[in-house]
Design an enzyme around this catalytic site. Structure first.
Site, PDB file in Angstrom:
ATOM      1  N   ARG A  56      46.683  45.538  32.942  1.00 28.69           N
ATOM      2  CA  ARG A  56      45.561  44.599  32.935  1.00 28.69           C
ATOM      3  C   ARG A  56      45.037  44.528  34.363  1.00 28.69           C
ATOM      4  O   ARG A  56      45.569  45.145  35.265  1.00 28.69           O
ATOM      5  CB  ARG A  56      45.937  43.230  32.332  1.00 28.69           C
ATOM      6  CG  ARG A  56      47.344  42.785  32.429  1.00 28.69           C
ATOM      7  CD  ARG A  56      47.810  42.480  33.809  1.00 28.69           C
ATOM      8  NE  ARG A  56      46.904  41.560  34.472  1.00 28.69           N
ATOM      9  CZ  ARG A  56      46.782  41.420  35.778  1.00 28.69           C
ATOM     10  NH1 ARG A  56      47.526  42.148  36.611  1.00 28.69           N
ATOM     11  NH2 ARG A  56      45.942  40.576  36.310  1.00 28.69           N
ATOM     12  N   GLY A  57      43.956  43.745  34.523  1.00 27.35           N
ATOM     13  CA  GLY A  57      43.283  43.733  35.824  1.00 27.35           C
ATOM     14  C   GLY A  57      42.192  44.798  35.778  1.00 27.35           C
ATOM     15  O   GLY A  57      42.433  45.931  35.326  1.00 27.35           O
ATOM     16  N   ALA A  58      41.003  44.423  36.251  1.00 29.30           N
ATOM     17  CA  ALA A  58      39.840  45.285  36.033  1.00 29.30           C
ATOM     18  C   ALA A  58      40.025  46.730  36.522  1.00 29.30           C
ATOM     19  O   ALA A  58      39.805  47.688  35.760  1.00 29.30           O
ATOM     20  CB  ALA A  58      38.618  44.634  36.669  1.00 29.30           C
ATOM     21  N   ARG A  93      38.921  46.032  25.640  1.00 25.90           N
ATOM     22  CA  ARG A  93      38.699  44.702  26.247  1.00 25.90           C
ATOM     23  C   ARG A  93      37.236  44.630  26.695  1.00 25.90           C
ATOM     24  O   ARG A  93      36.734  45.573  27.302  1.00 25.90           O
ATOM     25  CB  ARG A  93      39.649  44.461  27.434  1.00 25.90           C
ATOM     26  CG  ARG A  93      41.101  44.334  26.993  1.00 25.90           C
ATOM     27  CD  ARG A  93      41.981  43.774  28.085  1.00 25.90           C
ATOM     28  NE  ARG A  93      41.754  42.358  28.314  1.00 25.90           N
ATOM     29  CZ  ARG A  93      42.268  41.685  29.357  1.00 25.90           C
ATOM     30  NH1 ARG A  93      42.990  42.311  30.262  1.00 25.90           N
ATOM     31  NH2 ARG A  93      42.053  40.397  29.485  1.00 25.90           N
ATOM     32  N   ASP A 247      36.238  40.463  37.366  1.00 29.42           N
ATOM     33  CA  ASP A 247      36.196  41.547  36.372  1.00 29.42           C
ATOM     34  C   ASP A 247      34.795  42.113  36.205  1.00 29.42           C
ATOM     35  O   ASP A 247      34.618  43.229  35.734  1.00 29.42           O
ATOM     36  CB  ASP A 247      36.684  41.045  35.017  1.00 29.42           C
ATOM     37  CG  ASP A 247      38.194  40.991  34.984  1.00 29.42           C
ATOM     38  OD1 ASP A 247      38.766  40.120  35.654  1.00 29.42           O
ATOM     39  OD2 ASP A 247      38.795  41.853  34.315  1.00 29.42           O
ATOM     40  N   ASN A 257      35.624  35.954  36.317  1.00 24.62           N
ATOM     41  CA  ASN A 257      37.048  36.186  36.579  1.00 24.62           C
ATOM     42  C   ASN A 257      37.859  35.344  35.604  1.00 24.62           C
ATOM     43  O   ASN A 257      37.321  34.621  34.762  1.00 24.62           O
ATOM     44  CB  ASN A 257      37.367  35.834  38.043  1.00 24.62           C
ATOM     45  CG  ASN A 257      38.743  36.303  38.470  1.00 24.62           C
ATOM     46  OD1 ASN A 257      39.097  37.459  38.242  1.00 24.62           O
ATOM     47  ND2 ASN A 257      39.536  35.437  39.055  1.00 24.62           N
ATOM     48  N   LYS A 258      39.146  35.426  35.739  1.00 23.11           N
ATOM     49  CA  LYS A 258      40.072  34.743  34.835  1.00 23.11           C
ATOM     50  C   LYS A 258      39.699  33.279  34.632  1.00 23.11           C
ATOM     51  O   LYS A 258      39.311  32.595  35.575  1.00 23.11           O
ATOM     52  CB  LYS A 258      41.489  34.877  35.418  1.00 23.11           C
ATOM     53  CG  LYS A 258      42.597  34.281  34.602  1.00 23.11           C
ATOM     54  CD  LYS A 258      42.605  34.732  33.173  1.00 23.11           C
ATOM     55  CE  LYS A 258      42.605  36.238  33.006  1.00 23.11           C
ATOM     56  NZ  LYS A 258      42.318  36.676  31.623  1.00 23.11           N
TER      57      LYS A 258
HETATM   58  O1  MRU Z   1      43.161  39.220  31.784  1.00 23.63           O
HETATM   59  P1  MRU Z   1      43.527  39.979  33.034  1.00 23.63           P
HETATM   60  O2  MRU Z   1      44.910  39.729  33.494  1.00 23.63           O
HETATM   61  O3  MRU Z   1      43.179  41.434  32.905  1.00 23.63           O
HETATM   62  O4  MRU Z   1      42.555  39.352  34.132  1.00 23.63           O
HETATM   63  C1  MRU Z   1      42.623  39.839  35.444  1.00 23.63           C
HETATM   64  C2  MRU Z   1      41.769  39.073  36.374  1.00 23.63           C
HETATM   65  O5  MRU Z   1      41.124  38.119  36.006  1.00 23.63           O
HETATM   66  C3  MRU Z   1      41.698  39.585  37.779  1.00 23.63           C
HETATM   67  O6  MRU Z   1      41.437  38.540  38.662  1.00 23.63           O
HETATM   68  C4  MRU Z   1      40.557  40.607  37.877  1.00 23.63           C
HETATM   69  O7  MRU Z   1      40.730  41.626  36.952  1.00 23.63           O
HETATM   70  C5  MRU Z   1      40.444  41.170  39.225  1.00 23.63           C
HETATM   71  S1  MRU Z   1      41.645  42.433  39.450  1.00 23.63           S
HETATM   72  C6  MRU Z   1      41.647  43.056  40.971  1.00 23.63           C
END
Ligand code: MRU
Length: 372
Positions: A56-58, A93, A247, A257-258
């Site tokens: 996970r994470g963009a 996603r 993201d 973002n999250k």
């Molecule tokens: O749902 P996730 O864990 O994929 O969400 C990740 C985030 O919100 C991060 O802050 C974002 O992807 C930036 S990653 C460098």
């Protein structure tokens, strides 16, 4: 970065046998309690890894999708198979725009290639995406370091700079270094004392389980706090700056973002705390301006909210329910922080104001023509 003192990346390629590639990932659903490496051997495994958030994470979603295209081509290099793989991975996603960016990039290099060369080209492109991400994150670290250095100068000598971060925009969300954490790791290298407030980040607890894990292994002083604590810390002068990830960044500088990031930005504004967003340019969606209106917000299973997994004192991993069985729950995974709440965007080319002008000053070549 480090796990138990050994350098580790989040995704890498293994050539199991001649002509048979396996992509390896660290399974992030098992952290922080277990370090488990998982083999991805086909398209479906890559797609499931993204959907279930084993990765996970963009930026890491983008790199995994790129490798997923290669795994698909390994099984079937036809045009039809490439298109099926593209569509399958695109559905995993909805919010991180790096997914589309990485898939477009791999599909573009496969076009007009003879079938027998497609696997090699797809693997090359996926590896290039991963390597570029490492360089980009390191550069974000160099630019963000200046902000931490400035904050350190404004404090009594030797006092730690307090950075608040939300979710995990660390190396686990990228290939290495992370985005929001890269300036922190660079500051540590430079001997600037830093302490990180880690938002737990309900419902999936990426802060409590992933950011805390990486800071602990990297030996960066940190404290995990409940999501609701940030406002209180800021009111009492206990946060020098916030740095979060994104993201999807609109060309106007809104950041998605999250879930919960927006509330931190509001608290930061109210308390005069600088609120920075660290981003690789691969998260900029030049086709949209208004994040609240135009960014698709992922909704995930309510189970992620109503149930929690953790380790018992005798070492068992268990999942328990935390809400009444009959109560409906809604799990919105992201929110949008409007540009006017963002003090600056830390990119691989420097820090810009959160505005179209600011982004274009760093990326004049990008996004002139909105994609169809
Ligand atoms: O749902 P996730 O864990 O994929 O969400 C990740 C985030 O919100 C991060 O802050 C974002 O992807 C930036 S990653 C460098």
């Amino acid at each position: 970065m480090l796990i138990d003192g050994r350098h580790q990346r989040t995704i890498w390629l293994e050539n199991d046998e001649p002509g048979r590639c396996v992509v390896r990932i660290l399974d992030q659903t098992r952290l922080p309690h277990e370090i488990v490496v998982v083999d991805l051997t086909d398209l479906e495994a890559a797609a499931v890894a993204i959907t279930t958030m084993q990765v996970r994470g963009a930026p890491l979603i983008g790199a995994t999708a790129a490798y997923g295209m290669a795994l698909a081509v390994q099984a079937d290099a036809s045009d039809e198979a490439v298109d099926v793989a593209y569509e399958r991975l695109m559905r995993t996603r909805p919010t991180a725009v790096n997914l589309r960016w990485a898939l477009d990039r791999v599909r573009a290099v496969l076009r007009n290639q003879p079938r027998e060369q497609r696997l090699a080209r797809a693997l090359e492109e996926a590896a290039a995406i991963a390597e570029e991400d490492v360089r980009i994150c390191k550069a974000i670290g160099d630019h963000g370091l200046e902000l931490i250095r400035d904050a350190a100068r404004a404090k009594p000598a030797g006092e730690a700079v307090n950075v608040l971060t939300h979710c995990n925009a660390g190396w686990l969300a990228t290939i290495d270094w992370g985005t929001a954490t890269a300036p922190i790791y660079r500051a540590q290298e430079e001997g600037i004392p830093v302490h990180v407030w880690v938002d737990e980040t309900r419902p999936r607890n990426q802060g409590a389980s992933l950011t805390a894990f990486e800071l602990l292994h990297q030996k960066v002083p940190h404290t995990v706090v409940a999501d609701n604590v940030g406002g209180h810390l800021m009111q009492h002068g206990m946060v020098d700056l916030c740095i979060v990830g994104t993201d999807r960044t609109t060309r106007g500088g809104d950041v998605c973002n999250k879930i919960g990031t927006y509330l931190k930005a509001l608290a930061a504004k109210d308390n005069g705390v600088p609120f920075y967003v660290a981003l690789p340019s691969t998260t900029i969606d030049w086709t949209i301006t208004d994040g609240v209106r135009d960014v698709p917000i992922e909704r995930r299973s309510p189970d992620e909210l109503t149930r929690m997994t953790g380790r018992t004192d005798d070492g068992r991993i268990e999942t328990v329910s935390i809400t009444p069985a009959g109560s409906p729950a809604a799990n919105y995974a992201f929110d949008v922080t409007p540009a006017h709440l963002v003090s600056g965007l830390i990119t691989e080319r420097g820090t810009a104001s959160a505005s179209e002008e600011g982004l274009r000053s760093l990326f004049p070549e990008a996004g002139r023509t909105p994609a169809a």
